[in-house]
Scaffold this motif. Sequence first.
Motif, mmCIF file in Angstrom:
data_model
loop_
_atom_site.group_PDB
_atom_site.id
_atom_site.type_symbol
_atom_site.label_atom_id
_atom_site.label_comp_id
_atom_site.label_asym_id
_atom_site.label_seq_id
_atom_site.Cartn_x
_atom_site.Cartn_y
_atom_site.Cartn_z
ATOM 1 N N ALA A 273 -9.031 2.452 -0.131
ATOM 2 C CA ALA A 273 -8.564 2.194 1.232
ATOM 3 C C ALA A 273 -7.077 1.883 1.233
ATOM 4 N N TYR A 274 -6.637 1.037 0.295
ATOM 5 C CA TYR A 274 -5.214 0.684 0.266
ATOM 6 C C TYR A 274 -4.360 1.908 -0.061
ATOM 7 N N GLN A 275 -4.770 2.696 -1.048
ATOM 8 C CA GLN A 275 -3.944 3.828 -1.480
ATOM 9 C C GLN A 275 -3.739 4.815 -0.324
ATOM 10 N N TYR A 276 -4.845 5.138 0.343
ATOM 11 C CA TYR A 276 -4.734 6.084 1.474
ATOM 12 C C TYR A 276 -3.876 5.484 2.593
ATOM 13 N N THR A 277 -4.158 4.220 2.925
ATOM 14 C CA THR A 277 -3.437 3.589 4.037
ATOM 15 C C THR A 277 -1.944 3.506 3.745
ATOM 16 N N ALA A 278 -1.606 3.131 2.516
ATOM 17 C CA ALA A 278 -0.196 3.013 2.161
ATOM 18 C C ALA A 278 0.492 4.382 2.213
ATOM 19 N N ASP A 279 -0.140 5.406 1.638
ATOM 20 C CA ASP A 279 0.441 6.754 1.654
ATOM 21 C C ASP A 279 0.710 7.216 3.085
ATOM 22 N N ARG A 280 -0.272 7.064 3.939
ATOM 23 C CA ARG A 280 -0.138 7.578 5.313
ATOM 24 C C ARG A 280 0.835 6.744 6.123
ATOM 25 N N THR A 281 0.885 5.450 5.862
ATOM 26 C CA THR A 281 1.827 4.611 6.614
ATOM 27 C C THR A 281 3.261 4.976 6.253
ATOM 28 N N VAL A 282 3.531 5.169 4.996
ATOM 29 C CA VAL A 282 4.879 5.580 4.586
ATOM 30 C C VAL A 282 5.225 6.931 5.207
ATOM 31 N N ALA A 283 4.314 7.893 5.126
ATOM 32 C CA ALA A 283 4.583 9.241 5.631
ATOM 33 C C ALA A 283 4.800 9.243 7.136
ATOM 34 N N SER A 284 3.991 8.488 7.864
ATOM 35 C CA SER A 284 4.063 8.585 9.321
ATOM 36 C C SER A 284 5.161 7.713 9.911
ATOM 37 N N THR A 285 5.699 6.758 9.158
ATOM 38 C CA THR A 285 6.789 5.943 9.688
ATOM 39 C C THR A 285 8.151 6.423 9.196
ATOM 40 N N ALA A 286 8.146 7.434 8.334
ATOM 41 C CA ALA A 286 9.422 7.872 7.744
ATOM 42 C C ALA A 286 10.397 8.356 8.807
ATOM 43 N N ALA A 287 9.907 8.967 9.863
ATOM 44 C CA ALA A 287 10.789 9.549 10.881
ATOM 45 C C ALA A 287 10.894 8.694 12.124
ATOM 46 N N THR A 288 10.401 7.469 12.089
ATOM 47 C CA THR A 288 10.436 6.644 13.295
ATOM 48 C C THR A 288 11.767 5.923 13.418
ATOM 49 N N LEU A 289 12.038 5.448 14.638
ATOM 50 C CA LEU A 289 13.271 4.714 14.871
ATOM 51 C C LEU A 289 13.279 3.397 14.107
ATOM 52 N N GLY A 290 12.095 2.783 13.971
ATOM 53 C CA GLY A 290 12.019 1.506 13.272
ATOM 54 C C GLY A 290 12.178 1.613 11.776
ATOM 55 N N GLY A 291 12.112 2.836 11.275
ATOM 56 C CA GLY A 291 12.292 3.021 9.841
ATOM 57 C C GLY A 291 10.986 3.004 9.090
ATOM 58 N N VAL A 292 11.065 3.444 7.841
ATOM 59 C CA VAL A 292 9.864 3.578 7.021
ATOM 60 C C VAL A 292 9.284 2.198 6.729
ATOM 61 N N GLN A 293 7.976 2.206 6.653
ATOM 62 C CA GLN A 293 7.220 0.980 6.455
ATOM 63 C C GLN A 293 6.460 1.112 5.143
ATOM 64 N N HIS A 294 6.628 0.169 4.245
ATOM 65 C CA HIS A 294 5.955 0.225 2.940
ATOM 66 C C HIS A 294 4.906 -0.887 2.854
ATOM 67 N N PRO A 295 3.633 -0.560 2.960
ATOM 68 C CA PRO A 295 2.601 -1.580 2.756
ATOM 69 C C PRO A 295 2.667 -2.152 1.342
ATOM 70 N N THR A 296 2.235 -3.405 1.228
ATOM 71 C CA THR A 296 2.239 -4.060 -0.085
ATOM 72 C C THR A 296 0.874 -4.688 -0.343
ATOM 73 N N TYR A 297 0.618 -5.078 -1.574
ATOM 74 C CA TYR A 297 -0.663 -5.701 -1.915
ATOM 75 C C TYR A 297 -0.432 -6.788 -2.955
ATOM 76 N N LEU A 298 -1.395 -7.685 -2.997
ATOM 77 C CA LEU A 298 -1.442 -8.690 -4.058
ATOM 78 C C LEU A 298 -2.903 -8.860 -4.410
ATOM 79 N N PHE A 299 -3.253 -8.534 -5.637
ATOM 80 C CA PHE A 299 -4.645 -8.659 -6.060
ATOM 81 C C PHE A 299 -4.728 -9.667 -7.203
ATOM 82 N N GLU A 300 -5.635 -10.622 -7.049
ATOM 83 C CA GLU A 300 -5.999 -11.471 -8.184
ATOM 84 C C GLU A 300 -7.516 -11.451 -8.264
ATOM 85 N N LEU A 301 -8.014 -10.493 -9.021
ATOM 86 C CA LEU A 301 -9.454 -10.223 -9.070
ATOM 87 C C LEU A 301 -9.949 -10.274 -10.501
#
Lengths: 217, 518
Positions: free
Chosen positions: B222-250
């Motif tokens: 879920a994270y990998q897909y969401t992060a890929d698509r968020t970067v791709a779809s925000t790359a051309a926006t006025l607000g600029g590209v958005q890079h999701p992040t994660y922190l796992f302690e599992l």
Amino acid sequence: MKTKYIGALALLLLACGDDLVDGDYAGEPRIVLNGQIQELNDGDPSLDRYLTIVWEKASGDGDISTPQLAPIAGANFPAGFTLALFDPPQRSALNDYGDALLGLGYIAVFNDSDQDGTISMSGSLDSDTAPDLVEGLATSNILLYAPVVSPELQDRLRGGLLLNPEALEPGFNLTQAVCASAQEDFDRLRIIPNDAPITIESMETVLANNYGCLNLF
Amino acid sequence: MKAALVALALCLSCSALAQEGRYALMIGANQGDAIEPRLRYAVEDARRLSSVLTSMGGFLPENVVVLQEPTPDRVRDALARLNARLRSEQPRTSSSVLMVFYSGHADALALHLGGAHLPWTELKNLTIGSSAAMRLLVIDACRSGVATRVKGTALEAPFALPEASSAQTLPEGFAILSSATAQESAQESDALQGSFFTHHLIAALRGTADSNDDGQITLAEAYQYTADRTVASTAATLGGVQHPTYLFELKGRSGLVLTRPGDARGLGALRLQTPGQYFLRAGGPQGALALEANVSKRRTVHLRPGRYFLQRRTPRRLYEGEVEIIEGKTRTPGALAAVEYARLVRKGGQKLALSASVWGGTSLPILSGFSPPWEVALAMAMHLRFLTIDARVDYQRASLNGERLSARLQTVSIQAGARAAYDLGPVALSAGLRVGGAWIHQSFQTDRIAPARSRLVPMFLGVIRADFSIYDGWFLGLEGQLGTLYIRRSAGLSGDQASSQADTPLLGRLALGVGKQW
């Protein structure tokens, strides 16, 4: 600044080039004769009358008229006229002197009795026999046509028909009749500007004046 | 016997998630501080995600709390109550999951809840401090990367967690997913009708993220897909590209399964076999966006039953059609109609399309006595979303045959203009205006004196046109023009006795053409 360029381009598009012509364009007239008809013989007012050029053949083969006509409308004279000639006279209308050709044309108004759109004559201009009768004539002007003006032609005309043969140009030349002096046997012609006004009188007047100064031969 | 064992296995797997004791607190807040613009989709993001969790994530509806525009105290109270229920309902040794989701305004220090603030650290501590075995905090807000302490880095290579299996042991620990780094803004999209991050997360959980095609969506997938698509779809926006992040302690032997779309009840499945970007709208072309997914290989997504309008976009074409989702059944999209080039631009699927065409036709004569001219033309067009800009070069020829004089009228004209186009089924209708200039040349065949004449004239035209798509960008066109041009005509006897008259004759043209778009 941009407005100036656009304005200049618009002016260029609006002003640049020749005037175009419609389908009724007949070409450029070689000569346009203008003048006034003082009066004409009383003729049948129901018949069409036309202004035309009657080319006289010195050989007596019969006068030949040009197919280009200017209709004369109405019977109120004096009336102005305009005759535009687009074509040169046919060769058979010109006098062949061997080394030169020269046409000599009378400016006449005729009554188209036979309704064929051209003057059909038998005999001279003052003939009173059918089919078409000449009702008016310019006695002060003759129209000359020379396809080519050669020194030989000018020499032939010098001291004879033309007072100023050096003014003769290829094509149509309007002349004014000059009455003969006491020492001369025949009247002569002087080349004048083609746009000079021409006066046409009735044949009755022409005959009464014995053709004015048109006794050229 | 074999069938019974299969049914038993399915039954065990479909209830496996529910047996884990899953609890969720979903917070959506459109209103942040007074000076901040009101968001449009934060509350809806929370609601839509909660619907996915209850329909295919094994979360019981009574265990999902949705807060809309809450105060910090309401959040604290709701989280405390959930944790209390966890402690009482779930033995420490059992597998339990607590998911906390927030969509709304925030800064590097706190969530902004209707003018009040809830510090990040407090939310994080309340979540991580839960007695649930697995604690998941998902934040869709500006500067949310502060929660993971990831700053301004590009997306890392996919991390690897053990494959989830049907006989899994739920991992223990906590994970934080954020929609942006600590320096970036998180954005909403009117086209997606939601925030970029949550929209793609929902699509992932519905099945588009199933990279190993095992029918279950893990946290990693879920994270990998969401992060890929968020970067791709925000790359051309006025607000600029958005890079999701994660922190796992599992720790554990397998990954966290978030949803099992294939086992969800009350849903139907759509098998997307052809790569492309998919949009599904409920009910019809103007319906609410139910799913947007970028599919690189075959995927199965799960949706509520009903009729959907499906679009599949490739770089050059858009394919459209309708699909019916039936509960418990897997469907594949049927034949889709292709929308290409200029139509694609007008639908917003592409910025620009070009076309070239050749035309032949006739027009009204501009000078009396001349025959109606025949003409040929070459045209180029640039198709934008709301306008088509075109240019055209024409050659015309007409003739006149008189008794003593024949004439030829040739015209070369250049026009440029713009049209507005409307797609009506297979036909694209357009109407517009053109301006231009023409060079008109008259020549005469006669033994009389008749010199050739030429003139440069301006022209003004209205245009109406119909284009019929044939195949692969080829089209047939039918165009009519009506206008005028400014000329000057010689009237009366020619030469010195002629008069010049201005004229604006009616210019009417009809032409057929063929062309290609690309």
